[in-house]
Write a protein that holds these residues in place. Sequence first.
Motif, PDB file in Angstrom:
ATOM      1  N   ASP A  60      32.335  67.071  15.120  1.00 31.63           N
ATOM      2  CA  ASP A  60      31.935  65.757  15.633  1.00 31.63           C
ATOM      3  C   ASP A  60      32.549  65.461  16.996  1.00 31.63           C
ATOM      4  N   LEU A  61      33.268  66.441  17.538  1.00 35.57           N
ATOM      5  CA  LEU A  61      33.926  66.268  18.834  1.00 35.57           C
ATOM      6  C   LEU A  61      33.279  67.201  19.856  1.00 35.57           C
ATOM      7  N   PRO A  62      32.342  66.719  20.650  1.00 34.42           N
ATOM      8  CA  PRO A  62      31.691  67.594  21.634  1.00 34.42           C
ATOM      9  C   PRO A  62      32.699  68.163  22.630  1.00 34.42           C
ATOM     10  N   ASP A 111      27.323  71.037  23.265  1.00 26.34           N
ATOM     11  CA  ASP A 111      27.421  70.361  21.971  1.00 26.34           C
ATOM     12  C   ASP A 111      26.707  69.009  21.937  1.00 26.34           C
ATOM     13  N   TYR A 112      27.012  68.138  22.902  1.00 25.99           N
ATOM     14  CA  TYR A 112      26.441  66.784  22.857  1.00 25.99           C
ATOM     15  C   TYR A 112      24.938  66.765  23.124  1.00 25.99           C
ATOM     16  N   PRO A 113      24.442  67.324  24.241  1.00 24.70           N
ATOM     17  CA  PRO A 113      22.985  67.270  24.454  1.00 24.70           C
ATOM     18  C   PRO A 113      22.200  67.996  23.365  1.00 24.70           C
ATOM     19  N   ALA A 114      22.766  69.067  22.784  1.00 24.95           N
ATOM     20  CA  ALA A 114      22.066  69.781  21.708  1.00 24.95           C
ATOM     21  C   ALA A 114      22.000  68.917  20.451  1.00 24.95           C
ATOM     22  N   TYR A 116      26.684  73.928  15.408  1.00 24.37           N
ATOM     23  CA  TYR A 116      27.893  73.646  16.185  1.00 24.37           C
ATOM     24  C   TYR A 116      28.895  74.799  16.144  1.00 24.37           C
ATOM     25  N   ARG A 117      28.645  75.795  15.342  1.00 30.64           N
ATOM     26  CA  ARG A 117      29.601  76.896  15.171  1.00 30.64           C
ATOM     27  C   ARG A 117      29.507  77.881  16.339  1.00 30.64           C
ATOM     28  N   LEU A 173      31.832  61.522  17.597  1.00 33.06           N
ATOM     29  CA  LEU A 173      30.464  61.025  17.455  1.00 33.06           C
ATOM     30  C   LEU A 173      30.204  60.366  16.105  1.00 33.06           C
ATOM     31  N   SER A 174      30.942  60.740  15.080  1.00 36.48           N
ATOM     32  CA  SER A 174      30.740  60.118  13.769  1.00 36.48           C
ATOM     33  C   SER A 174      31.384  58.737  13.712  1.00 36.48           C
ATOM     34  N   GLN A 175      32.459  58.546  14.483  1.00 39.47           N
ATOM     35  CA  GLN A 175      33.155  57.256  14.507  1.00 39.47           C
ATOM     36  C   GLN A 175      32.830  56.442  15.751  1.00 39.47           C
ATOM     37  N   MET A 176      32.188  57.096  16.731  1.00 35.52           N
ATOM     38  CA  MET A 176      31.872  56.480  18.023  1.00 35.52           C
ATOM     39  C   MET A 176      33.126  55.880  18.658  1.00 35.52           C
TER      40      MET A 176
END
Length: 292
Positions: free
Chosen positions: A27-29, A35-38, A48-49, A243-246
């Motif tokens: 959850d951390l790009p 990571d984030y745009p994908a 994400y792996r 991203l899960s906690q914003m």
Amino acid sequence: GFTTGAPIAMIVANKEADSSDYEAIKDLPRPGHTDYPARVKYGGFNDYRGGGRFSGRVTVALIMAGALAKKILITFNVNVMAYTKAIGKVKMDQALSYGEIRNQRYKTSVRCPDSVCAKAMEEAIINARKDGDSLGGIIECLALGVPAGVGEPLFDALDADIAKVLMLVPAVKGVEFGTGFAAAELKGSENNDAYQIKNGKVVALTNNAGGVLGGLSSGMPIVARVAIKPTSSIAKEQRTVNLSQMKNAKIKVGGRHDPCVVPKAVPVVEAVVTITLADHMIRAGIIPKVLE
């Protein structure tokens, strides 16, 4: 062996895969990664792996295809070779012949044909690793023996297609041909490649164009350079978001990562240029679709 006309299949098994390090940071790009745009594009279903399809691991397929294309080009006396021109601020300034570049580039760990410069590059990489950081660099690719007139105007221009495949190589952030961006500082009289007749053939006195004019090969060696960014995964702590906690967060990327991917990118750059040239020479009718 001979090809049968059926698709050629090659498989590489990754026996040392270890994706456990990525679970804690899913959850951390990672800064510098896709990571984030994908995640946005695929609605959270991106792999994400290790970056998934955006990982440098995908380039093994390009190298395999390039090996086949190289066999075809050599038959028509076209030779493609790439080498490391710079790593970080360490640049190769010594002028070497094509033969020296071809024979010496793989004698050093950094794929630089200048042994003295290669040692300085190796030291720079070691120092970056000790500092928990990384380095980028420049790779130059040469294509010798490409006849004049290869390429299709406008949308299938030879240099446009080469630039496109070079930009698909992970970590490539810039492409230039010949004099490249330095041409912006020259006058026309300095940048133009004058012609002459030599041994009954038209040749250029210089090669500032890098072997391509108007999207067509000029008959001179094709010279392309790519800028490789520093490896994004570094040991230093960096700012990111959860991203899960914003919420704002920090990340320290673990696992096995190269402090510099330039040496590994050399055969990839060579492969994609080789594939593109083979494709264009087939389209031009120089290479027949069926070799006898």
